[in-house]
Write a protein that holds these residues in place. Structure first.
Motif, short mmCIF file in Angstrom:
data_model
loop_
_atom_site.label_atom_id
_atom_site.label_comp_id
_atom_site.label_asym_id
_atom_site.label_seq_id
_atom_site.Cartn_x
_atom_site.Cartn_y
_atom_site.Cartn_z
N LYS A 305 50.22 47.53 101.86
CA LYS A 305 48.92 47.32 102.49
C LYS A 305 48.40 45.97 102.03
O LYS A 305 48.37 45.70 100.83
CB LYS A 305 47.94 48.43 102.13
CG LYS A 305 48.34 49.80 102.66
CD LYS A 305 47.31 50.86 102.29
CE LYS A 305 47.73 52.23 102.83
NZ LYS A 305 46.74 53.29 102.48
N SER A 306 48.01 45.14 102.98
CA SER A 306 47.52 43.81 102.63
C SER A 306 46.54 43.34 103.67
O SER A 306 46.51 43.83 104.81
CB SER A 306 48.69 42.81 102.52
OG SER A 306 49.25 42.56 103.80
N HIS A 307 45.72 42.39 103.27
CA HIS A 307 44.84 41.72 104.22
C HIS A 307 44.60 40.29 103.74
O HIS A 307 44.86 39.94 102.58
CB HIS A 307 43.52 42.47 104.41
CG HIS A 307 42.75 42.70 103.14
ND1 HIS A 307 41.91 43.77 102.96
CD2 HIS A 307 42.68 42.01 101.98
CE1 HIS A 307 41.36 43.72 101.76
NE2 HIS A 307 41.81 42.65 101.15
N GLY A 308 44.11 39.47 104.66
CA GLY A 308 43.85 38.08 104.31
C GLY A 308 42.91 37.43 105.31
O GLY A 308 42.85 37.82 106.48
N THR A 309 42.19 36.43 104.82
CA THR A 309 41.23 35.69 105.65
C THR A 309 41.43 34.20 105.44
O THR A 309 41.58 33.75 104.30
CB THR A 309 39.78 36.06 105.29
OG1 THR A 309 39.61 37.48 105.44
CG2 THR A 309 38.79 35.34 106.18
N THR A 310 41.47 33.46 106.54
CA THR A 310 41.60 32.01 106.48
C THR A 310 40.47 31.37 107.27
O THR A 310 40.16 31.81 108.39
CB THR A 310 42.95 31.56 107.06
OG1 THR A 310 44.01 32.13 106.30
CG2 THR A 310 43.09 30.04 107.02
N GLU A 330 45.40 39.27 99.87
CA GLU A 330 45.47 40.33 98.87
C GLU A 330 46.48 41.40 99.29
O GLU A 330 46.47 41.87 100.43
CB GLU A 330 44.11 40.98 98.67
CG GLU A 330 44.11 42.09 97.63
CD GLU A 330 42.74 42.71 97.42
OE1 GLU A 330 42.57 43.43 96.42
OE2 GLU A 330 41.84 42.46 98.25
N ILE A 331 47.35 41.76 98.37
CA ILE A 331 48.16 42.97 98.47
C ILE A 331 47.52 43.99 97.54
O ILE A 331 47.46 43.80 96.33
CB ILE A 331 49.61 42.71 98.03
CG1 ILE A 331 50.29 41.70 98.97
CG2 ILE A 331 50.41 44.00 98.00
CD1 ILE A 331 51.65 41.24 98.48
N TYR A 332 47.01 45.07 98.10
CA TYR A 332 46.30 46.03 97.26
C TYR A 332 47.04 47.36 97.13
O TYR A 332 46.55 48.26 96.44
CB TYR A 332 44.88 46.25 97.79
CG TYR A 332 44.76 46.75 99.21
CD1 TYR A 332 44.68 48.11 99.48
CD2 TYR A 332 44.71 45.88 100.28
CE1 TYR A 332 44.56 48.59 100.77
CE2 TYR A 332 44.58 46.33 101.58
CZ TYR A 332 44.51 47.69 101.82
OH TYR A 332 44.39 48.14 103.11
N ASP A 333 48.18 47.47 97.76
CA ASP A 333 48.97 48.71 97.60
C ASP A 333 50.40 48.40 98.02
O ASP A 333 50.70 48.32 99.21
CB ASP A 333 48.40 49.83 98.46
CG ASP A 333 49.10 51.17 98.22
OD1 ASP A 333 50.04 51.20 97.40
OD2 ASP A 333 48.71 52.17 98.84
N ARG A 334 51.30 48.23 97.05
CA ARG A 334 52.70 47.95 97.35
C ARG A 334 53.56 48.85 96.48
O ARG A 334 53.50 48.78 95.25
CB ARG A 334 53.03 46.49 97.09
CG ARG A 334 54.54 46.16 97.15
CD ARG A 334 55.09 46.28 98.57
NE ARG A 334 56.44 45.77 98.69
CZ ARG A 334 57.55 46.54 98.63
NH1 ARG A 334 57.44 47.84 98.41
NH2 ARG A 334 58.74 46.01 98.78
N LEU A 335 54.35 49.71 97.12
CA LEU A 335 55.24 50.62 96.41
C LEU A 335 56.64 50.47 96.99
O LEU A 335 56.82 50.46 98.21
CB LEU A 335 54.78 52.07 96.57
CG LEU A 335 55.81 53.16 96.17
CD1 LEU A 335 56.07 53.13 94.67
CD2 LEU A 335 55.35 54.54 96.63
N SER A 377 58.86 49.95 91.92
CA SER A 377 57.75 49.18 91.36
C SER A 377 56.50 49.42 92.18
O SER A 377 56.56 49.76 93.37
CB SER A 377 58.07 47.68 91.34
OG SER A 377 58.27 47.19 92.66
N ILE A 378 55.38 49.24 91.52
CA ILE A 378 54.06 49.28 92.17
C ILE A 378 53.37 47.97 91.82
O ILE A 378 53.31 47.61 90.64
CB ILE A 378 53.22 50.47 91.66
CG1 ILE A 378 53.94 51.80 91.98
CG2 ILE A 378 51.84 50.46 92.28
CD1 ILE A 378 53.27 53.00 91.35
N ILE A 379 52.89 47.24 92.81
CA ILE A 379 52.28 45.95 92.52
C ILE A 379 50.97 45.78 93.25
O ILE A 379 50.68 46.44 94.26
CB ILE A 379 53.22 44.78 92.90
CG1 ILE A 379 53.30 44.61 94.41
CG2 ILE A 379 54.59 44.93 92.29
CD1 ILE A 379 53.83 43.28 94.86
N GLU A 380 50.18 44.87 92.71
CA GLU A 380 48.99 44.33 93.37
C GLU A 380 49.02 42.82 93.18
O GLU A 380 49.49 42.33 92.14
CB GLU A 380 47.70 44.91 92.77
CG GLU A 380 47.55 46.41 92.96
CD GLU A 380 46.31 46.95 92.27
OE1 GLU A 380 45.71 46.20 91.45
OE2 GLU A 380 45.94 48.10 92.53
#
Length: 757
Positions: A305-310, A330-335, A377-380
């Motif tokens: 799950k990610s989002h971004g603004t430019t 931002e990546i706020y949920d990566r499994l 792995s789990i990352i943010e």
């Protein structure tokens, strides 16, 4: 359908192909199209690129560039493919992944990085709408509602900064337009494939505000059986959206803002144990595309799950344009999780059964391998970038641009594993890595006379990384919890000369430098310390020719580069570790060729060919090969493989692509169409050492779209197929416990409907 974005091939490697009947059939299609091409007066469209951060004609830019757009780009995603579908779509471009569709790795001219970890740095930068995406999760944003994709080969350190030693892939979204327009596309295929894509936009406030909204939904059902656990795998469900606003309150100022989001669930790569016999790189009788024998992995999930603004602001200041580009991602949920040993049989001491092919059928609940090696792995991650650039519009012989760039990101990772018969999927290490970069850059072009021009640029970059990595296992590991800092600065430059032989033909010569910043491993594995790699630097030389007539366009280049302190990633072997290291040097040379041929108003023939010869140069480097492999490198006294002289990892020695775009007009604005694309790649070495099992030979895949369209009302209905010959191509392996492999996507076919309005 847009015309003229077609490219064709050099065919010097055809004699190596092992299916002459297929290529004879393709040749027949080409000749048939040529016979029916007609004598229409169409001409090739001008191609505008932004490789030098200003709009220019492709033929006038002294860089090796490919542009993908229109049907040539969109057709590759008809079956719900991800960004890996760009592989071999342009000369020298390769894309692969050992972590599924949410962790792509890119290669240009043979140069890339096979590191599968989430914080790995890459020498090919992926740029979305002028914003570089650093972490691998950001590179995986799905492609939809695109304007075009530019593949820019060779170091791009002056204008795009560090980590572009091989080049960049610049993905540009379709922008808002004053005219109300949009489209919707629906595809339904086998294996539960259902894809939908659409966009709508136009004027929101007359004269000042435009908008566009677009979406993507990709879905596939589970289609792979796992009789060991009685489960099914292979599905994906991808949702993504983008919203844009373009505000122009005056003729001198504009503001463009874009926000995008994705919510992706998919299956990570499916590892298949013992699918290579010792001494062979051919898939054996243990391989069945529709079946795996995994005793762990929890379904091999991969979620992101990610989002971004430019935000881009442009001020017209007389003969200059001042631009500001601000972006937050931002990546706020990566499994990610996978049963990496493939589920059965290995050569390690804790295995209950020996490794190797098995003829006994497998039964659910009867796994012959008690020790499960299951990692994840789990990352943010967050990323902030800011660029301010001043561009001249002087209209004379000299123009330039200069700017400042700032980058910072923060990465938090949690590495988990279940191994050696453990019952708990537990945290092994955590990592916190911060990266800060700032740069000053400038580039100018001067037309010395009507034929000769020169372009030169400089960029100063300062890069710093800070990391703390903690080990949570009951064994001492040096450097656990000790802060690590890596810092370096670099002055990159480029110099190019362009010479117009006549109005249709241009020659160019280019020399450029670049560097890949130092990098830190984002996890601790086994008893290995946290490893790092120092900066690598590259010096590249390129000679090219570009030509165009009304119906024919070609681009060719020859290149040579040398890398000092080359960053490498040693993966697998008996230690089952991922280790960063520096080789003394590496080198590569090769050629690229592509051209467009417009044959009347009925057929476009397109394609490209890229060849690269790469070599690691370090006579002291040796690596432990896999326990069941057959190394072909010289071995030292400890049985380790000496890799001096080996080709770079994962990069095919050559790539070739062919596309045919045929249309048959009917009265009343009706049209029948056929589009087919074929991509090929040559010998590819999967590991840094060479072995009989993991050096893969020539591979290919073909795609097809055919149907009917109404050019007056924008309706289209047709048939699509990807990997139409259903090739089983091994694309990578795992060597630490057995001869495990993972393969390409299966054939996907179905029907689609679209409406442009």
């Amino acid at each position: 359908m847009k015309r003229g974005n077609a490219k064709v091939i050099a065919t010097g490697m055809i004699h190596k192909f092992k299916r002459p009947g297929l290529y004879q059939a393709l040749l027949g299609v080409v000749l048939l199209g040529l016979a029916g091409g007609g004598q229409a007066q169409n001409v090739l469209e001008e191609i505008i690129v932004t490789a030098q951060k200003r709009e220019q004609n492709l033929q006038e830019v002294p860089i090796s560039i490919s542009q993908l757009r229109g049907d040539r780009l969109n057709n590759r995603f008809a079956g719900g493919a991800d960004i890996l579908a760009l592989s071999s779509a342009a000369p020298g471009l390769h894309v692969e992944s050992s972590n599924g569709r949410l962790a792509p790795r890119f290669y240009l001219r043979g140069l890339g990085n096979a590191d599968f970890t989430q914080a790995a740095s890459q020498p090919v930068s992926i740029v979305f709408d002028e914003v570089p995406m650093e972490k691998v999760g950001f590179k995986a944003f799905p492609l939809f509602d695109m304007a075009d994709v530019e593949v820019i080969r060779g170091p791009q350190g002056t204008l795009f900064g560090r980590n572009t030693t091989a080049g960049i892939v610049h993905i540009k979204s379709a922008r808002p337009t004053a005219e109300a327009q949009g489209f919707i596309r629906l595809a339904i295929g086998n294996k539960g494939t259902v894809n939908a894509e659409g966009a709508i936009g136009g004027t929101l406030t007359e004269g000042t505000l435009l908008g566009r909204i677009s979406f993507l939904s990709q879905n596939r059902g589970d289609w792979v059986d796992n009789p060991i656990l009685g489960t099914e795998l292979g599905s994906h469900n991808i949702l993504a959206g983008r919203v844009q606003l373009l505000w122009t309150p005056t003729d001198r100022f504009s503001a463009w803002i874009m926000h995008q989001h994705q919510d992706a669930e998919s299956t990570a790569s499916l590892f298949r144990a013992n699918v290579f016999n010792k001494g062979s790189n051919k898939l054996n009788a243990n391989y069945d595309r529709d079946t795996v024998f995994l005793d762990g992995g929890d379904g091999n999930p991969a979620t992101l799950k990610s989002h971004g603004t430019t935000l881009r602001l442009d001020w017209e200041l007389g003969d200059y344009t001042l631009s500001s580009i601000t972006s937050y991602q931002e990546i706020y949920d990566r499994l990610g999780r996978a049963d990496i040993d493939g589920g059965y049989g290995c050569a390690l001491p804790f295995c209950s059964k020996p490794a190797g092919p098995r003829s006994t059928p497998f039964r659910a609940g009867n796994s012959p391998f008690n020790g499960n090696i299951d990692t994840g792995s789990i990352i943010e991650a967050t990323q902030f970038t800011q660029e301010i650039r001043l561009t001249s519009n002087l209209g004379g012989a000299f123009n330039y641009q200069a700017g400042v760039f700032y980058f910072e990101d923060e990465f938090n990772g949690n590495s988990k594993a279940q191994s050696f018969g453990a019952k708990v999927f537990a945290t092994e290490s955590t990592s916190h890595i911060e990266n800060t970069t700032w740069a000053l850059f400038g580039q100018g072009s001067y037309e010395l006379n009507e034929q000769l021009s020169v372009t030169a640029g400089l960029r100063y970059t300062d890069d710093k990384k800070d990391a703390v990595i903690l080990d949570f296992r009951a064994r001492p590991v040096a450097a656990s919890g000790v802060p690590i800092t890596l810092a370096d600065d670099n002055l990159s430059w480029d110099l190019a000369l362009g010479y117009a032989v006549n109005e249709d033909t241009r020659l160019y010569a280019r020399a450029a430098s670049g560097f890949r910043a130092p990098t830190i491993q984002d996890r601790i594995q086994d008893d290995v310390e946290v490893t790092t790699a120092d900066s690598e630097t590259i010096l590249s030389y390129e000679l090219g020719i570009k030509g165009q007539s009304a119906r024919f366009r070609y681009n060719m280049a020859a290149f040579y580069y040398k890398i000092d302190d080359m960053q490498l990633t040693a993966i697998g072997g008996r230690s089952n570790a991922t280790t960063l290291l520096n080789a003394n040097a590496g080198s590569g040379y090769g050629v690229e060729a592509e051209f467009d041929y417009l044959l009347g108003d009925k057929l476009i023939l397109s394609g490209g060919f890229g060849y690269n010869k790469t070599e690691i140069k370090d006579d002291s480097l040796s690596l432990t090969p896999g326990p069941l492999t057959t190394p072909t490198d010289p071995l030292d006294a400890n049985g380790n493989a000496l890799i001096d002289g080996n080709p770079f990892q994962h990069a095919p020695q050559w790539t070739l692509n062919v596309e045919l775009d045929y249309s048959h007009p009917l009265p009343g604005g009706h049209e029948l169409y056929l589009f087919t694309d074929w991509k090929f790649k040559g010998e590819t070495n999967d590991f840094l050492y060479e072995s009989e099992e993991f050096v893969f030979g020539t591979q290919f895949e073909g795609g097809l779209r055919a149907g009917y369209r109404n050019t007056l009302h924008g309706f289209e209905i047709g048939f699509f197929a990807t990997n139409i010959t259903d090739e089983d191509n091994p694309i990578g392996g795992i060597d630490f416990a057995n001869n495990t492999g993972y393969v390409n996507e299966p054939r996907i076919w179905g029907g689609e409907f679209s409406w442009r309005f």
